[in-house]
Design a protein around this motif. Sequence first.
Motif, short mmCIF file in Angstrom:
data_model
loop_
_atom_site.label_atom_id
_atom_site.label_comp_id
_atom_site.label_asym_id
_atom_site.label_seq_id
_atom_site.Cartn_x
_atom_site.Cartn_y
_atom_site.Cartn_z
N SER A 162 0.85 -1.19 0.00
CA SER A 162 0.00 0.00 0.00
C SER A 162 0.89 1.24 0.00
O SER A 162 2.00 1.22 0.52
N GLY A 163 0.38 2.33 -0.59
CA GLY A 163 1.14 3.57 -0.62
C GLY A 163 0.58 4.54 -1.64
O GLY A 163 -0.35 4.23 -2.37
N PRO A 164 1.19 5.72 -1.73
CA PRO A 164 0.68 6.76 -2.63
C PRO A 164 1.05 6.52 -4.09
O PRO A 164 2.09 5.94 -4.38
N PHE A 165 0.17 6.95 -4.97
CA PHE A 165 0.48 6.98 -6.40
C PHE A 165 1.38 8.18 -6.65
O PHE A 165 1.30 9.18 -5.95
N SER A 166 2.21 8.09 -7.68
CA SER A 166 3.01 9.24 -8.11
C SER A 166 2.09 10.29 -8.71
O SER A 166 1.08 9.96 -9.34
N LEU A 167 2.44 11.56 -8.53
CA LEU A 167 1.70 12.66 -9.14
C LEU A 167 2.26 12.94 -10.52
O LEU A 167 3.47 12.96 -10.73
N PHE A 168 1.36 13.17 -11.48
CA PHE A 168 1.73 13.48 -12.86
C PHE A 168 0.89 14.66 -13.35
O PHE A 168 -0.17 14.46 -13.94
N PRO A 169 1.36 15.90 -13.12
CA PRO A 169 0.61 17.07 -13.60
C PRO A 169 0.41 17.02 -15.11
O PRO A 169 1.29 16.57 -15.85
N HIS A 170 -0.76 17.44 -15.56
CA HIS A 170 -1.16 17.52 -16.98
C HIS A 170 -1.39 16.15 -17.62
O HIS A 170 -1.56 16.08 -18.84
N ILE A 171 -1.38 15.08 -16.84
CA ILE A 171 -1.51 13.73 -17.39
C ILE A 171 -2.87 13.14 -17.05
O ILE A 171 -3.30 13.17 -15.90
N ASP A 172 -3.54 12.60 -18.07
CA ASP A 172 -4.75 11.80 -17.85
C ASP A 172 -4.32 10.35 -17.79
O ASP A 172 -3.55 9.87 -18.64
N ARG A 173 -4.81 9.65 -16.76
CA ARG A 173 -4.37 8.27 -16.52
C ARG A 173 -5.53 7.29 -16.66
O ARG A 173 -6.66 7.61 -16.31
N THR A 174 -5.23 6.11 -17.16
CA THR A 174 -6.16 4.99 -17.19
C THR A 174 -5.43 3.81 -16.58
O THR A 174 -4.31 3.50 -16.97
N PHE A 192 -8.81 8.91 -2.73
CA PHE A 192 -8.46 10.22 -3.24
C PHE A 192 -8.48 11.24 -2.11
O PHE A 192 -9.25 11.10 -1.16
N SER A 193 -7.66 12.26 -2.23
CA SER A 193 -7.54 13.27 -1.16
C SER A 193 -8.85 14.03 -0.92
O SER A 193 -9.06 14.57 0.15
N ASP A 194 -9.74 14.04 -1.92
CA ASP A 194 -11.03 14.72 -1.74
C ASP A 194 -12.06 13.85 -1.04
O ASP A 194 -13.22 14.23 -0.90
N GLY A 195 -11.64 12.64 -0.60
CA GLY A 195 -12.54 11.74 0.11
C GLY A 195 -13.17 10.68 -0.77
O GLY A 195 -13.74 9.70 -0.27
N HIS A 196 -13.08 10.84 -2.08
CA HIS A 196 -13.63 9.87 -3.02
C HIS A 196 -12.83 8.57 -2.95
O HIS A 196 -11.61 8.59 -2.78
N VAL A 239 -3.60 10.25 -4.67
CA VAL A 239 -4.27 8.96 -4.48
C VAL A 239 -3.40 8.07 -3.61
O VAL A 239 -2.20 7.94 -3.85
N ASN A 240 -4.02 7.45 -2.64
CA ASN A 240 -3.34 6.44 -1.83
C ASN A 240 -3.95 5.09 -2.20
O ASN A 240 -5.17 4.94 -2.22
N ALA A 241 -3.10 4.12 -2.50
CA ALA A 241 -3.57 2.78 -2.87
C ALA A 241 -3.45 1.85 -1.67
O ALA A 241 -2.38 1.75 -1.06
N ILE A 242 -4.53 1.16 -1.36
CA ILE A 242 -4.55 0.17 -0.29
C ILE A 242 -4.76 -1.20 -0.93
O ILE A 242 -5.78 -1.42 -1.60
N LEU A 243 -3.79 -2.09 -0.78
CA LEU A 243 -3.95 -3.44 -1.33
C LEU A 243 -5.14 -4.13 -0.69
O LEU A 243 -5.34 -4.06 0.52
#
Length: 172
Positions: free
Chosen positions: A53-65, A78-82, A101-105
Amino acid sequence: MILWMIKKLTTNDFKSVPWKNGGGNTCEIYQLTDPANPTNFLLRFSLATISQSGPFSLFPHIDRTIILLNGDGIMMEFSDGHKKQLNIKYSPFNFSGEAAVNAILLNRQCEDFNVMVDRRWGTAQVMVQEIERFAASIPAYIFHFNDMCFYILAPGDTLEFPHQQTVIITTL
């Protein structure tokens, strides 16, 4: 006149690169480098093994799938609670690279496929389909995860498999 041919990449062409946040490594399948800034990319495809578990890397200007390929998946907080539970294989989920984003296995390690596009350059449509044949009318990228092969197709190219295969298709 330039004639295009399908380009096929295999695991011998992929390279291991560290995550931007230092939390692990990713297997970079293909990257289109930004010619104006070679340290950035316009388009990137990768495989990642999430083993803790841990944070995702931040990528400004990038759309991710992100698409779960193996394992039980992760809970994306997500930091906004989502929250988004990524636990259904082959189901694409889109999110912004700016999102914290924080990922929890959910159980054990998992493997995912990632598509990242600089939105200032373009957009990508990512889908998972069962196909025997694909004819490209626009540039397309196909990842065949059973054989671990990646194909780059130009308009007019046709890719055929001996029988129906599950693949990830990305068009720009």
